[in-house]
Scaffold this motif. Structure first.
Motif, PDB file in Angstrom:
ATOM      1  N   ARG A  80      10.610   9.494 -71.214  1.00 47.34           N
ATOM      2  CA  ARG A  80      12.073   9.374 -71.200  1.00 47.34           C
ATOM      3  C   ARG A  80      12.680  10.378 -72.169  1.00 47.34           C
ATOM      4  O   ARG A  80      12.445  10.327 -73.379  1.00 47.34           O
ATOM      5  CB  ARG A  80      12.497   7.954 -71.576  1.00 47.34           C
ATOM      6  N   ALA A 104      22.750   8.762 -71.941  1.00 43.21           N
ATOM      7  CA  ALA A 104      21.364   8.425 -72.262  1.00 43.21           C
ATOM      8  C   ALA A 104      20.603   9.632 -72.796  1.00 43.21           C
ATOM      9  O   ALA A 104      19.551   9.477 -73.415  1.00 43.21           O
ATOM     10  CB  ALA A 104      20.670   7.875 -71.016  1.00 43.21           C
ATOM     11  N   ILE A 105      21.116  10.837 -72.529  1.00 39.13           N
ATOM     12  CA  ILE A 105      20.515  12.063 -73.058  1.00 39.13           C
ATOM     13  C   ILE A 105      21.564  12.753 -73.934  1.00 39.13           C
ATOM     14  O   ILE A 105      22.703  12.957 -73.510  1.00 39.13           O
ATOM     15  CB  ILE A 105      20.076  12.999 -71.919  1.00 39.13           C
ATOM     16  N   VAL A 162      15.358  11.962 -74.485  1.00 42.60           N
ATOM     17  CA  VAL A 162      16.463  11.429 -75.278  1.00 42.60           C
ATOM     18  C   VAL A 162      17.411  12.519 -75.753  1.00 42.60           C
ATOM     19  O   VAL A 162      18.577  12.240 -76.049  1.00 42.60           O
ATOM     20  CB  VAL A 162      15.936  10.628 -76.484  1.00 42.60           C
ATOM     21  N   SER A 163      16.933  13.769 -75.833  1.00 45.03           N
ATOM     22  CA  SER A 163      17.822  14.840 -76.267  1.00 45.03           C
ATOM     23  C   SER A 163      17.328  16.179 -75.736  1.00 45.03           C
ATOM     24  O   SER A 163      16.130  16.377 -75.513  1.00 45.03           O
ATOM     25  CB  SER A 163      17.928  14.897 -77.796  1.00 45.03           C
ATOM     26  N   THR A 209      11.429  13.680 -76.158  1.00 45.76           N
ATOM     27  CA  THR A 209      11.229  12.402 -75.506  1.00 45.76           C
ATOM     28  C   THR A 209      11.172  11.324 -76.578  1.00 45.76           C
ATOM     29  O   THR A 209      11.370  11.602 -77.766  1.00 45.76           O
ATOM     30  CB  THR A 209       9.944  12.401 -74.672  1.00 45.76           C
ATOM     31  N   ALA A 210      10.887  10.109 -76.171  1.00 40.94           N
ATOM     32  CA  ALA A 210      10.837   9.018 -77.145  1.00 40.94           C
ATOM     33  C   ALA A 210       9.744   9.222 -78.183  1.00 40.94           C
ATOM     34  O   ALA A 210       9.839   8.699 -79.305  1.00 40.94           O
ATOM     35  CB  ALA A 210      10.643   7.690 -76.422  1.00 40.94           C
TER      36      ALA A 210
END
Length: 414
Positions: A188, A226-227, A190-191, A203-204
């Motif tokens: 996932r 979410a990003i 995240v940024s 990612t996480a």
């Protein structure tokens, strides 16, 4: 780097690899396909929990892929339609009124000018047949309220015919796009930060550096922030995202002990005269001669089902009470009493037993697909102009310039 292993991300990956680039696809879920997802294990036949039809099948790029895989394709336009009120079929005159209303709606939409209009505005006061046609197109086809749906957006999308079903599942066709593509599941993002000479994707649990990044997540994920992007997406892009909200569409799969009498495989079943816009519901009956009946709930009702979560699911053992979000008697819709679903005329072996897709609740999707709001030209910032003048990577024949690092956000309705 490509974020998202749905059809858009996989298509971009294949085209970039064909141009000689090394590509890594990051996918938040533990499977490939995005909102194309075929459940092959829960029922006696494969079931698409996500997209089901090859729309515009005569020119859809997935059609030759499905044929090359040896999958069985079946035209579904013109499938028989049944309209029941309290288990009784509508008469010929009532069915004709429904068909004529659909044609009137198409004609009314063609008359909308450049100022645009909401789909709901196509019906006059007291025109029940037209309101029904609008509900079918808005709530069931587009997954949203007719008051929010752009007529010009629907016209720009064009007709979906010919529409073909895939016996083995459309999700499996999309999965095949991943052959030869390096996909990392359960990652996932995240940024995403754009640097002077690279792009850093976090990612996480890890950070990955790439020359460029193509983002193919849904507009729902982006609207939910979410990003995190550095630099930010900018006011034009954020405004465009607000003009492309996610719709709602959910399925409840029933598996019966045997076929329903009077229905040919692949037939449609609708509520008759009482087709409330806020409870848009249709049944696909026995696709490919299976014992499955697939209930499809769109728009407001689809959102209601998603919000109900596990409480809306049917138990797997026959004879128990069946909690759901609507009431049906013998598959002829009669009332909107929450909490019960009765198939009194037929024995049920299993009902809604497979894993629910949960498109709205899943953070990796946040909805079924995006649609254009009425009168909102801001969407053009995303849908028509390629980022920084480069050709769109998810369309046939597209190419990507790699002269300097960039992050491209592209949207393909699924």
């Amino acid at each position: 780097m490509i974020v998202g292993a749905g059809v858009a991300g996989l298509a971009a990956a294949r085209q970039l690899q064909a141009q000689g680039h090394r590509v890594l696809v990051l996918e938040a879920a533990q499977r490939i396909g995005g909102r194309a997802f075929t459940d092959r294990h829960s029922f006696g036949a494969p079931v698409d929990l996500g997209c089901s039809w090859l729309h515009q099948a005569d020119r859809n790029p997935l059609t030759p892929i499905a044929r090359a895989l040896g999958f069985t394709l079946r035209a579904h336009d013109g499938a028989p339609e049944h309209f029941l009120d309290a288990g009784r079929a509508l008469g010929a005159g009532q069915r004709k009124a429904i068909a004529m209303a659909r044609q009137r709606l198409v004609h009314a939409m063609q008359g909308v000018g450049a100022d645009d209009a909401a789909l709901a505005a196509m019906a006059g006061t007291g025109d029940a047949a037209m309101q029904r046609a609008i509900s079918e197109l808005g709530e069931l086809d587009a997954g949203g309220a007719a008051e929010d749906i752009s007529v010009l957006g629907l016209r720009a999308q064009g007709g979906s015919a010919p529409n073909w079903l895939v016996r083995q599942g459309l999700g499996r066709v999309v999965e095949s796009l991943a052959q030869g593509v390096h996909v990392a599941l359960g990652q996932r993002v995240v940024s995403i930060a754009q640097r002077a000479a690279s792009v850093q994707v976090r990612t996480a649990d890890s950070a990955i550096t790439a020359a460029h990044c193509v983002v193919t997540v849904s507009t729902g994920v982006l609207r939910a922030k979410a990003i995190r992007f550095t630099p930010g997406l900018g006011p034009e892009t954020l405004a465009a995202l607000e003009a492309l909200p996610m719709g709602h569409f959910n399925k409840v799969i029933l598996e019966l002990d045997g076929p329903l009498r009077g229905f040919t495989p692949g037939a449609w079943l609708y509520e008759g005269r009482s087709f409330p816009p806020r409870r848009a519901l249709a049944f696909l009956v026995h696709p490919f001669a299976s014992n499955l009946v697939i209930a499809m709930a769109g728009g407001h009702f689809g959102r209601q089902l998603a919000s109900a979560g596990a409480a809306a699911r049917l138990p797997g053992r026959a004879g128990r009470a069946a909690p759901a979000c609507w009431r049906h008697d013998g598959l002829g819709a009669q009332s909107a009493v929450p909490g019960q679903l009765c198939l009194s005329a037929h024995r049920r072996r299993r009902g809604a037993r497979g894993p629910g897709a949960g498109w709205r609740r899943a953070p990796a999707f946040c909805g079924r697909g995006h649609g254009r709001r009425a009168g909102a030209d801001l969407w053009r910032g995303l849908s028509e102009r390629p980022a920084r003048g480069r050709e769109h990577p998810c369309l046939p024949g597209a190419h990507l310039s790699i002269r300097r690092p960039w992050v491209m956000v592209c949207f393909v309705p699924q």
